[in-house]
Motif scaffolding. Sequence first.
Motif, PDB file in Angstrom:
ATOM      1  N   THR A  98       0.800  -1.433  -0.061  1.00 15.02           N
ATOM      2  CA  THR A  98      -0.034   0.218  -0.183  1.00 15.02           C
ATOM      3  C   THR A  98       0.879   1.446  -0.174  1.00 15.02           C
ATOM      4  O   THR A  98       0.430   2.312  -0.493  1.00 15.02           O
ATOM      5  CB  THR A  98      -1.007   0.015   1.264  1.00 15.02           C
ATOM      6  N   ALA A 154       5.613   2.509 -10.637  1.00 18.34           N
ATOM      7  CA  ALA A 154       5.879   1.436  -9.686  1.00 18.34           C
ATOM      8  C   ALA A 154       6.873   0.597 -10.184  1.00 18.34           C
ATOM      9  O   ALA A 154       7.517   0.018  -9.435  1.00 18.34           O
ATOM     10  CB  ALA A 154       4.346   0.830  -9.408  1.00 18.34           C
ATOM     11  N   MET A 160      -3.823  -2.613  -9.874  1.00 11.67           N
ATOM     12  CA  MET A 160      -2.774  -2.266  -8.986  1.00 11.67           C
ATOM     13  C   MET A 160      -2.839  -3.369  -7.936  1.00 11.67           C
ATOM     14  O   MET A 160      -1.920  -3.865  -7.462  1.00 11.67           O
ATOM     15  CB  MET A 160      -2.984  -0.873  -8.222  1.00 11.67           C
ATOM     16  N   GLU A 175      -7.561   0.446 -10.343  1.00 10.72           N
ATOM     17  CA  GLU A 175      -7.187  -0.055  -8.973  1.00 10.72           C
ATOM     18  C   GLU A 175      -7.216  -1.609  -9.064  1.00 10.72           C
ATOM     19  O   GLU A 175      -6.407  -2.221  -8.166  1.00 10.72           O
ATOM     20  CB  GLU A 175      -8.351   0.512  -8.331  1.00 10.72           C
ATOM     21  N   GLU A 232       1.274   5.708 -13.433  1.00 13.47           N
ATOM     22  CA  GLU A 232       1.189   5.137 -12.043  1.00 13.47           C
ATOM     23  C   GLU A 232       1.824   3.906 -11.784  1.00 13.47           C
ATOM     24  O   GLU A 232       2.787   3.532 -10.932  1.00 13.47           O
ATOM     25  CB  GLU A 232      -0.056   5.302 -11.305  1.00 13.47           C
ATOM     26  N   ILE A 233       1.544   2.868 -12.878  1.00 13.61           N
ATOM     27  CA  ILE A 233       1.974   1.492 -12.954  1.00 13.61           C
ATOM     28  C   ILE A 233       3.393   1.435 -13.387  1.00 13.61           C
ATOM     29  O   ILE A 233       4.311   0.848 -12.889  1.00 13.61           O
ATOM     30  CB  ILE A 233       1.018   0.728 -13.599  1.00 13.61           C
ATOM     31  N   PHE A 237       1.007   1.412  -3.449  1.00 10.65           N
ATOM     32  CA  PHE A 237      -0.135   1.839  -4.200  1.00 10.65           C
ATOM     33  C   PHE A 237      -1.218   2.428  -3.264  1.00 10.65           C
ATOM     34  O   PHE A 237      -1.667   1.568  -2.647  1.00 10.65           O
ATOM     35  CB  PHE A 237      -0.672   0.676  -4.968  1.00 10.65           C
TER      36      PHE A 237
END
Length: 229
Positions: A114, A172, A138, A135, A168-169, A117
């Motif tokens: 978390t 990550a 994720m 979501e 965002e991915i 993400f």
Amino acid sequence: MSFLSLQGIEASYGPTQALFGVDLSLEEGAVCALMGRNGMGKSSTVKVICRLLKHSVGQVYFKGRDMAMLPPHKAAQAGMGLVPEGRRCFPNLTVYENLIAAARTGHWDFARVTGLFPRLAERRDQSAASLSGGEQQMLAIGRALMTNPRLLLLDEATEGLAPVVRQEIWAALRILKSETGMALLVVDKSLRDLRQVADSAVILERGATVWAGAIGDVTPAVADQYLGV
């Protein structure tokens, strides 16, 4: 021998042959982009690696171990984590329940996932079915990380997502590469984004490896020949 090595892999779905000679190598802690047009064998290759599809010809080695006779759960226990195409979260379980369903002790726990993400912490008690597509993706990545793999395989992890979620991915994945030393095999169509995270690339055409090398050596001519629509 490479951390992950595929040599001359052939595999079929019943009478229909899908792979005709896949060669792939990935070093520990490195990132490999598995590329090709739709239907060229990328997902089938991922399934062979994870033992979800048996190969009939060739060899698969992971950490020096011949994987030919292992069932899928043994491949996972050996240190493989899969983020499958289509996410496949457990829809009726909460975010937290999805994450702990197959968790193994190690670096990756609920707090670290978390942290990567934060939206998953916000949605902790919601069912997976209530999440947006981004979501859920994720969550699928987080669920794989909770198994504490040495090799993370991502099959079209950004497919069909909004641009902001895609970024965002990708961010990550860059964190996973730079901070964890985890090996990644990434199936994706975006050469631009893959260049930011991958070290090498393997390109498939009609179920066979037709190009392999450094990601920086994928020239416009190579991309046009094997990846263009």
